[in-house]
Design a protein around this motif. Structure first.
Motif, PDB file in Angstrom:
ATOM      1  N   VAL A   1       0.793  -1.164  -0.083  1.00 43.75           N
ATOM      2  CA  VAL A   1       0.134  -0.112   0.118  1.00 43.75           C
ATOM      3  C   VAL A   1       0.964   1.238   0.150  1.00 43.75           C
ATOM      4  O   VAL A   1       1.998   1.161   0.328  1.00 43.75           O
ATOM      5  CB  VAL A   1      -0.947   0.209   1.150  1.00 43.75           C
ATOM      6  CG1 VAL A   1      -1.871  -1.079   1.163  1.00 43.75           C
ATOM      7  CG2 VAL A   1      -0.381   0.007   2.525  1.00 43.75           C
ATOM      8  N   ILE A   2       0.106   2.389  -0.305  1.00 40.11           N
ATOM      9  CA  ILE A   2       0.781   3.523  -0.306  1.00 40.11           C
ATOM     10  C   ILE A   2       0.448   4.508   0.726  1.00 40.11           C
ATOM     11  O   ILE A   2      -1.002   4.588   0.740  1.00 40.11           O
ATOM     12  CB  ILE A   2       0.504   4.368  -1.630  1.00 40.11           C
ATOM     13  CG1 ILE A   2       1.031   3.433  -2.818  1.00 40.11           C
ATOM     14  CG2 ILE A   2       1.067   5.939  -1.596  1.00 40.11           C
ATOM     15  CD1 ILE A   2       0.707   4.052  -4.075  1.00 40.11           C
ATOM     16  N   GLY A   3       1.098   4.991   1.633  1.00 40.41           N
ATOM     17  CA  GLY A   3       0.743   5.604   2.760  1.00 40.41           C
ATOM     18  C   GLY A   3       0.965   7.055   2.943  1.00 40.41           C
ATOM     19  O   GLY A   3       0.563   7.881   3.750  1.00 40.41           O
ATOM     20  N   CYS A   4       1.973   7.727   2.200  1.00 37.36           N
ATOM     21  CA  CYS A   4       2.525   8.943   1.881  1.00 37.36           C
ATOM     22  C   CYS A   4       3.014   9.356   0.568  1.00 37.36           C
ATOM     23  O   CYS A   4       3.008   8.508  -0.250  1.00 37.36           O
ATOM     24  CB  CYS A   4       3.601   9.171   3.220  1.00 37.36           C
ATOM     25  SG  CYS A   4       5.047   8.353   2.647  1.00 37.36           S
TER      26      CYS A   4
ATOM     27  N   SER B   1       8.012   9.345   1.132  1.00 37.58           N
ATOM     28  CA  SER B   1       9.031   8.298   1.509  1.00 37.58           C
ATOM     29  C   SER B   1       9.440   7.929   2.814  1.00 37.58           C
ATOM     30  O   SER B   1      10.270   7.840   3.505  1.00 37.58           O
ATOM     31  CB  SER B   1      10.401   8.474   0.785  1.00 37.58           C
ATOM     32  OG  SER B   1      10.226   8.337  -0.615  1.00 37.58           O
ATOM     33  N   ASN B   2       8.159   8.589   3.691  1.00 39.16           N
ATOM     34  CA  ASN B   2       8.380   8.548   5.215  1.00 39.16           C
ATOM     35  C   ASN B   2       7.601   7.351   5.697  1.00 39.16           C
ATOM     36  O   ASN B   2       8.126   6.938   7.004  1.00 39.16           O
ATOM     37  CB  ASN B   2       7.762   9.664   6.011  1.00 39.16           C
ATOM     38  CG  ASN B   2       8.896  10.748   5.928  1.00 39.16           C
ATOM     39  OD1 ASN B   2       9.920  10.594   6.032  1.00 39.16           O
ATOM     40  ND2 ASN B   2       8.431  12.037   5.700  1.00 39.16           N
ATOM     41  N   CYS B   3       6.611   6.682   5.381  1.00 36.92           N
ATOM     42  CA  CYS B   3       5.647   6.018   6.123  1.00 36.92           C
ATOM     43  C   CYS B   3       6.031   4.421   6.148  1.00 36.92           C
ATOM     44  O   CYS B   3       5.883   3.799   7.195  1.00 36.92           O
ATOM     45  CB  CYS B   3       4.280   6.113   5.941  1.00 36.92           C
ATOM     46  SG  CYS B   3       4.064   5.401   4.380  1.00 36.92           S
ATOM     47  N   GLY B   4       6.596   3.770   5.328  1.00 34.73           N
ATOM     48  CA  GLY B   4       7.188   2.614   5.173  1.00 34.73           C
ATOM     49  C   GLY B   4       5.980   1.617   4.849  1.00 34.73           C
ATOM     50  O   GLY B   4       6.153   0.400   4.866  1.00 34.73           O
ATOM     51  N   ALA B   5       4.860   2.100   4.608  1.00 31.86           N
ATOM     52  CA  ALA B   5       3.527   1.285   4.369  1.00 31.86           C
ATOM     53  C   ALA B   5       3.658   0.306   2.964  1.00 31.86           C
ATOM     54  O   ALA B   5       3.332  -0.746   2.843  1.00 31.86           O
ATOM     55  CB  ALA B   5       2.277   2.106   4.212  1.00 31.86           C
ATOM     56  N   CYS B   6       4.777   0.749   2.192  1.00 29.59           N
ATOM     57  CA  CYS B   6       4.977   0.302   0.797  1.00 29.59           C
ATOM     58  C   CYS B   6       6.316  -0.667   0.867  1.00 29.59           C
ATOM     59  O   CYS B   6       6.707  -0.978  -0.155  1.00 29.59           O
ATOM     60  CB  CYS B   6       5.371   1.543  -0.171  1.00 29.59           C
ATOM     61  SG  CYS B   6       6.813   2.434   0.181  1.00 29.59           S
TER      62      CYS B   6
ATOM     63  N   LYS C   1      11.536   0.745   0.362  1.00 30.68           N
ATOM     64  CA  LYS C   1      10.343   1.527   0.356  1.00 30.68           C
ATOM     65  C   LYS C   1      10.105   1.361  -1.300  1.00 30.68           C
ATOM     66  O   LYS C   1      10.603   2.120  -1.960  1.00 30.68           O
ATOM     67  CB  LYS C   1      10.374   2.825   0.920  1.00 30.68           C
ATOM     68  CG  LYS C   1      10.788   2.783   2.287  1.00 30.68           C
ATOM     69  CD  LYS C   1      10.501   3.992   3.041  1.00 30.68           C
ATOM     70  CE  LYS C   1      10.552   3.740   4.452  1.00 30.68           C
ATOM     71  NZ  LYS C   1      10.869   5.212   5.363  1.00 30.68           N
TER      72      LYS C   1
ATOM     73  N   CYS D   1       7.992   2.967  -2.950  1.00 27.55           N
ATOM     74  CA  CYS D   1       7.861   4.230  -3.472  1.00 27.55           C
ATOM     75  C   CYS D   1       8.908   5.118  -3.753  1.00 27.55           C
ATOM     76  O   CYS D   1       9.005   6.242  -4.253  1.00 27.55           O
ATOM     77  CB  CYS D   1       6.815   5.056  -2.618  1.00 27.55           C
ATOM     78  SG  CYS D   1       7.677   5.561  -1.227  1.00 27.55           S
TER      79      CYS D   1
HETATM   80 FE1  FES Z   1       5.245   6.062   2.382  1.00 22.84          FE
HETATM   81 FE2  FES Z   1       6.375   4.595   0.556  1.00 22.84          FE
HETATM   82  S1  FES Z   1       4.211   5.097   0.722  1.00 22.84           S
HETATM   83  S2  FES Z   1       7.202   5.414   2.448  1.00 22.84           S
END
Ligand code: FES
Ligand code: FES
Length: 173
Positions: free
Chosen positions: A37-40, A43-48, A58, A60
Motif C-alpha cells: 500500500v501507499i501511505g504517504c 517516502s516516510n511511512c514505510g507502508a509500501c 520502500k 515508492c
Molecule cells: Fe510512504 Fe512509501 S508510501 S514510504
C-alpha cells in the motif's frame, strides 16, 4: 517505454514500463498486488515496504526499472502452502494491528530485520522499525509480535521460491 523482467513473489513477469514508473505503482497497477500500500508521498511511512533481493526497500522510492533482473517479495508472497509466515502469525496472535494500514510494511520490515538479526533486543526492534509509521500508534504490540516471532525463529523463514518462469503480465506479449 523500457522492458523489465522482474521476479515477484516467486513468479517471473516481463512488462513494458515508463522509466518514471515507481516500483509500488508497477506492483499495484500492473500486477494487481494491492497488498502493498501507499501511505504517504514523502517516502516516510514505510507502508509500501517490500523486499528487493531479500533486503527491505520502500517501493515508492525505487523505480520499476531498477528492479529489472531482480527478485521482489511482497506481503502477498510471504505465506507458503497456505501457511502464514511466522511474523504474520505473530502479528495476528499479538494483535499487532488496529486499522492494519501499516501492517504490510511493518511485517516486511520485521522479516528483513529478523533475517539480519534473529535475536534482537526490544530496542533493536524499535530501531529497526523506525522507518515504519503506525498512525494508530500500535507500536507496543508490534514490538511484542516481532520479539515473539524472533523467539519462534522467524528469521530462518525463507523468501518464496520461483514457482513459474516466463509468466508475462500487463505489457505487450
Ligand atoms: Fe510512504 Fe512509501 S508510501 S514510504
Ligand atoms: Fe493503523 Fe498501524 S494499525 S496505521
Amino acid at each position: 517505454m523500457s522492458r523489465i523482467t522482474v521476479e515477484v513473489d516467486g513468479v517471473s513477469y516481463s512488462d513494458d514500463v515508463e522509466p518514471r514508473t515507481l516500483l509500488v505503482q508497477y506492483l499495484r497497477e500492473t500486477l494487481g498486488k494491492t497488498g502493498t500500500v501507499i501511505g504517504c508521498d514523502t517516502s516516510n511511512c514505510g507502508a509500501c515496504t517490500v523486499h528487493l533481493d531479500g533486503r527491505s526497500v520502500k517501493s515508492c522510492s525505487v523505480l520499476a526499472v531498477q528492479a529489472d533482473g531482480h527478485a521482489v517479495t511482497t506481503i502477498e508472497g510471504l505465506a507458503t502452502g497456505g501457511e502464514l509466515h511466522p511474523v504474520q502469525r505473530a502479528f495476528n496472535t499479538h494483535h499487532a494491528l488496529q486499522c492494519g494500514y501499516c501492517a504490510p510494511g511493518m511485517v516486511m520490515s520485521s522479516c528483513a530485520l529478523l533475517a539480519e538479526n534473529p535475536d534482537p533486543s526490544e530496542q533493536e526492534v524499535r530501531d529497526g522499525l523506525e522507518g515504519n509509521l503506525c498512525r494508530c500508534t500500535g507500536y507496543q504490540n508490534i514490538v511484542k509480535a516481532v520479539l515473539a516471532a524472533a523467539a519462534d525463529d522467524a528469521g530462518a523463514a525463507p523468501e518464496p521460491e520461483t514457482q513459474t518462469a516466463g509468466t508475462t503480465s500487463g505489457g505487450a506479449q
